[in-house]
Design a protein around this motif. Sequence first.
Motif, PDB file in Angstrom:
ATOM      1  N   ARG A   1      -0.960   2.741  14.350  1.00  0.00           N
ATOM      2  CA  ARG A   1      -0.889   1.292  13.527  1.00  0.00           C
ATOM      3  C   ARG A   1       0.226   1.496  12.567  1.00  0.00           C
ATOM      4  O   ARG A   1       0.418   2.722  12.349  1.00  0.00           O
ATOM      5  CB  ARG A   1      -1.992   1.281  12.795  1.00  0.00           C
ATOM      6  N   TYR A   2       0.895   0.515  12.490  1.00  0.00           N
ATOM      7  CA  TYR A   2       2.031   0.485  11.415  1.00  0.00           C
ATOM      8  C   TYR A   2       1.654   0.942   9.965  1.00  0.00           C
ATOM      9  O   TYR A   2       0.491   0.171   9.671  1.00  0.00           O
ATOM     10  CB  TYR A   2       3.031  -0.808  11.253  1.00  0.00           C
ATOM     11  N   SER A   3       1.845   1.644   9.137  1.00  0.00           N
ATOM     12  CA  SER A   3       1.624   1.967   7.773  1.00  0.00           C
ATOM     13  C   SER A   3       2.852   2.320   6.980  1.00  0.00           C
ATOM     14  O   SER A   3       4.032   2.647   7.575  1.00  0.00           O
ATOM     15  CB  SER A   3       0.736   3.318   7.716  1.00  0.00           C
ATOM     16  N   ALA A   4       2.572   2.009   5.740  1.00  0.00           N
ATOM     17  CA  ALA A   4       3.745   2.445   4.693  1.00  0.00           C
ATOM     18  C   ALA A   4       3.201   3.022   3.634  1.00  0.00           C
ATOM     19  O   ALA A   4       2.035   2.687   3.171  1.00  0.00           O
ATOM     20  CB  ALA A   4       4.617   1.002   4.623  1.00  0.00           C
TER      21      ALA A   4
ATOM     22  N   SER B   1      -8.526  -5.852   0.569  1.00  0.00           N
ATOM     23  CA  SER B   1      -8.497  -6.395   1.991  1.00  0.00           C
ATOM     24  C   SER B   1      -7.643  -7.720   1.817  1.00  0.00           C
ATOM     25  O   SER B   1      -8.336  -8.743   1.155  1.00  0.00           O
ATOM     26  CB  SER B   1      -9.819  -6.666   2.528  1.00  0.00           C
ATOM     27  N   PHE B   2      -6.638  -8.131   2.172  1.00  0.00           N
ATOM     28  CA  PHE B   2      -6.053  -9.577   2.247  1.00  0.00           C
ATOM     29  C   PHE B   2      -6.897 -10.318   2.830  1.00  0.00           C
ATOM     30  O   PHE B   2      -6.973 -11.377   2.410  1.00  0.00           O
ATOM     31  CB  PHE B   2      -4.533  -9.395   2.869  1.00  0.00           C
TER      32      PHE B   2
ATOM     33  N   LYS C   1      -8.448   3.878  15.742  1.00  0.00           N
ATOM     34  CA  LYS C   1      -8.811   2.508  16.308  1.00  0.00           C
ATOM     35  C   LYS C   1     -10.025   1.913  15.365  1.00  0.00           C
ATOM     36  O   LYS C   1     -11.139   1.125  15.885  1.00  0.00           O
ATOM     37  CB  LYS C   1      -9.094   2.273  17.732  1.00  0.00           C
ATOM     38  N   SER C   2     -10.107   2.110  14.141  1.00  0.00           N
ATOM     39  CA  SER C   2     -11.324   1.706  13.364  1.00  0.00           C
ATOM     40  C   SER C   2     -10.706   1.834  11.895  1.00  0.00           C
ATOM     41  O   SER C   2      -9.699   2.108  11.531  1.00  0.00           O
ATOM     42  CB  SER C   2     -12.423   2.752  13.499  1.00  0.00           C
TER      43      SER C   2
ATOM     44  N   TYR D   1      -1.893  -1.474   8.626  1.00  0.00           N
ATOM     45  CA  TYR D   1      -2.113  -2.795   9.519  1.00  0.00           C
ATOM     46  C   TYR D   1      -2.683  -2.766  10.696  1.00  0.00           C
ATOM     47  O   TYR D   1      -2.678  -1.794  11.350  1.00  0.00           O
ATOM     48  CB  TYR D   1      -0.578  -3.312   9.746  1.00  0.00           C
ATOM     49  N   PHE D   2      -3.751  -3.656  10.728  1.00  0.00           N
ATOM     50  CA  PHE D   2      -4.417  -3.957  11.684  1.00  0.00           C
ATOM     51  C   PHE D   2      -4.218  -5.083  12.632  1.00  0.00           C
ATOM     52  O   PHE D   2      -3.308  -5.962  11.945  1.00  0.00           O
ATOM     53  CB  PHE D   2      -6.166  -3.777  11.456  1.00  0.00           C
TER      54      PHE D   2
END
Length: 277
Positions: free
Chosen positions: A122-125, A195-196, A219-220, A161-162
């Motif tokens: 997943r994308y992360s920053a 959580s947005f 994946k969780s 990001y999910f």
Amino acid sequence: MKIEKVKNYNQKLLAILGTIGGIFLVVALVSFISIVIQEHRRFDYNEPETGILSEEKIEKLQKENKREQVISYENPILIDSLNLNYIIPVSHKTLNEKEDITGLLNAFTSSDSEEFTKKDERYSARFYGEFNNIIVYNANSGINKKLFDTRINFNKIKTEYFENEILILIKASEKDTFKDGVINLKDFSSLYVYSFKENKMRKIGVEGMDIYNFKFINKSKDLLIEFGIDKNKDGTFESYNEPTIIKKYDFKNDKIIEIIDPKINSELQRTLEGTKK
């Protein structure tokens, strides 16, 4: 005779050239070492950070109508390009001298922040600094809100990001458990997850323990969290001589779950100390 003079001249010339070359090598080596040290300091995020003042210090300053720290806004970071949601990290600066509390306008300063990213499935920053709050700002509506109502301190903001969700993860301290006059990452920390999608902040922690590390289960949204145990009860976790334990955070049910069987844990300890026969 002429041959001897030529030899002497050549030897002197070689000696001079050798000396000059040696000086150049020493200067180049010193310059290289200086650059390496500067770069290491620039990107060393394990350096002690100042933190925010403890409640005891704040109370003393308030009696004098004084303050020692002022808020400082970092550059806005685009989190959701589709909905134009930004986060604005709120940091702090420690003044050289105490000043009168005359109003919020005099407290405002600004500074720049650097951005570092890490690729994953997943994308992360991740964003580094010295922070005490975050403002979520929507550029379309102009609406903004702060994520914390209490005094906290943290040095890293992680976004994950999910497919249909964006989470902000913050490991933060809110009490001066180490009793050194400041609230920083020497104190016990909790993990905060915003959580947005839910527009909700979750707090994950265990009383008397420190959040040492965490990672998502593949994946969780569930997390595996490494908790630091303060064996000597001094209010801080020291990873080099104090143990950690792994627990699972169930995101859907918002609860912490033990994953190591107590029987196995007991057997491992008895084997280590030699009491298991």
